[in-house]
Design an enzyme around this catalytic site. Structure first.
Site, PDB file in Angstrom:
ATOM      1  CG  ASP A 225      90.465  83.185  50.726  1.00 46.89           C
ATOM      2  OD1 ASP A 225      90.278  84.087  51.474  1.00 46.89           O
ATOM      3  OD2 ASP A 225      91.185  83.142  49.768  1.00 46.89           O
TER       4      ASP A 225
ATOM      5  CG  HIS B  26      76.739  69.191  66.965  1.00 51.62           C
ATOM      6  ND1 HIS B  26      76.556  68.388  65.750  1.00 51.62           N
ATOM      7  CD2 HIS B  26      77.814  69.076  67.189  1.00 51.62           C
ATOM      8  CE1 HIS B  26      77.633  67.814  65.248  1.00 51.62           C
ATOM      9  NE2 HIS B  26      78.568  67.988  66.336  1.00 51.62           N
TER      10      HIS B  26
END
Length: 502
Positions: A439, A230
């Site tokens: 995608d 992070h």
């Protein structure tokens, strides 16, 4: 985003004592061999162990459609040896400084994400395609292929070594329909096998910044699992990188968004004293319940559920309240009720806010570092439980409105750390980060977002039901009995008891 000090120091200690596994050459394909590790379902234990993942019978009767109860689904996963995937072309060897928001103590942790895709491209291997385009995407995003180093003052920097990110290819003896049958939301059955923790890979220092595992399913579908450090980026930043991989996988000649480093834009003031009061650092925190009493459940909300929640608000709020505001208000109040927070204290709601849209921050398009700050609102638990849901919505709006450029600059001071407690509830909306648009050529994921959470932190995540309709998935971690009470609050909201006809 949030971590406890113990997590930070354990990570540092692990990094200083790394085994040699991460310094091997993973990239030789002929060295990779399948490894079978069957997954055992986690069930209710009578000895009070931490694997209490089967709810009590009365809970199953309550909120039956809204509470995800993991069924006993076990399957084998065969993984090949891990390998390091580096940039596909030459990249600069340099040292890059992190922003003070990146290097904030609470950012020194890892986040795990899950993406489930339906099959459909015959003859195309998702693992091979993603491995190739990952290397291509790492060329413009070359800092992600580097390693964190600690310099003077315990500050972190990125050494752009080009060593690469950790990549694992795997096959699982399960079909997507079976996973959907038990509920495609956290906690996922056998998640520790879909993102296997490679020994020595989870430290802060001198470890891969990303760990990716692509697991093919029997039906041609696949799972893309990711763990990221992070400190290097936030949710929007990692989604930007994942969409870059996906665009290249779909055949685009280059990525549509050019990455921007510019971490100096979020540097703390020379004298990092806050100009605004951050009361959340000073509030008296209530101790968290024992860890071995915790249970995770996911609650899902479809369009009709969200409409029912908004319908319970005062008429003036029906059309102006956002889904986030309505759900945040309900979850905050229901959690305080479930935990039976005592009156006279403080119930805190911490909303994670994106500051990219704050004009005065001057963050350019393509910035993929941490650009989130927490905004907190506090109220007496008795007021929270006694007021209307509309009153709580007003408090949520108050937290959102507080995030200005001055507020953000005031937060970036690097000398304070949050400790999660019973009376603090952290909410992050993961639906707008860009995960649902990743995608690779198989269409949008049927689930996209955080794979797990812990006590005190929940996410709003995009999911789909079997008919392809969007749903909001919210994982919650609470003590056993509190979860029972929480589920009843959900049931009361979505299925209110109608008063008898007079």
């Amino acid at each position: 985003m949030l971590s406890c000090g113990a997590i930070v120091w354990r990570a540092r200690a692990a990094a200083r004592a790394l085994p040699s596994i991460l310094h091997r050459n993973y990239s030789r394909k002929e060295q990779r061999s399948p490894w079978v590790n069957p997954c055992r379902p986690r069930q209710l234990c009578s000895d009070g162990s931490t694997h209490k993942l089967t709810p009590p019978v009365d809970m199953l009767k309550q909120a039956k459609e809204q509470v995800h109860t993991p069924a006993t689904l076990a399957y084998a996963v065969r993984r090949r040896d891990p390998e390091l995937v580096g940039p596909a072309a030459h990249t600069p060897r340099e040292t890059k400084h992190l922003s003070d928001l990146d290097d904030h103590e609470d950012s020194r942790t890892h986040m795990s994400l899950a993406f489930f895709y339906r099959g459909g491209q015959n003859g195309v291997d998702p693992a091979g395609l993603i491995r190739r385009t990952l290397g291509e995407a790492l060329v413009p995003y070359y800092p992600l292929a580097g390693r964190l180093r600690e310099v003077e003052g315990q500050k972190l920097v990125v050494d752009c070594t080009g060593e690469g990110v950790l990549f694992v290819e795997a096959d699982a003896d399960v079909r997507l329909a079976e996973l959907e049958g038990v509920g495609l939301r956290p906690p996922f059955p056998c998640w520790d096998q879909l993102l296997f923790d490679v020994e020595g890979s989870s430290g802060m220092i001198d470890c891969p910044l990303l760990h990716i595992q692509v697991t093919r399913l029997l039906c041609g579908s696949f799972v893309f699992a990711l763990r990221f450090n992070h400190t290097i980026c936030d949710g929007i930043g990692i989604a930007q990188f994942m969409n870059a991989i996906a665009e290249l996988a779909r055949g685009l000649p280059s990525t549509t968004i050019a990455p921007v480093w510019s971490r100096e834009l979020l540097k703390a003031r020379d004298t990092p004293m806050p100009s605004l009061t951050h009361r959340e650092f000073d509030v008296l925190l209530q101790p968290s319940p024992p860890a071995d009493d915790m249970v995770m459940r996911s609650f899902t909300f479809g369009a009709s559920d969200l409409a029912a929640i908004k319908k319970s608000l005062p008429p003036l709020l029906h059309d102006t309240t956002t889904t986030f505001e309505a759900l945040a208000a309900f979850f905050w109040r229901a959690r305080a009720t479930a935990l039976e927070l005592p009156p006279g204290g403080n119930a805190l709601l911490m909303v994670i806010a994106n500051i990219r849209g704050v004009a005065e921050m001057s963050l350019p398009a393509g910035y993929y570092g941490n650009a989130i700050v927490p905004s907190t609102v506090m109220v007496d638990p008795a007021v929270l439980r006694g007021g209307s849901l509309g009153d709580v919505v007003a408090l949520v709006r108050q937290a959102k409105a507080a995030v200005t450029s001055e507020y953000a600059r005031s937060f970036i001071r690097g000398d304070q750390r949050y400790i999660l407690s019973a009376n603090m509830f952290v909410l992050s909306d993961a639906r707008r980060l860009g995960f649902d648009r990743v995608d690779f050529g198989w269409g949008e994921p049927v689930y996209a977002g955080p794979a797990d959470t812990h006590f005190g932190v929940s996410f709003f995540i995009t999911g789909k039901d079997r008919d392809g309709e969007d749903r909001v998935v919210v994982p919650v971690v609470l003590p056993w009995l509190a979860m029972d009470r929480f589920a009843k609050e959900v049931e009361k909201l979505l299925n209110p008891v109608k008063p008898p006809l007079s």
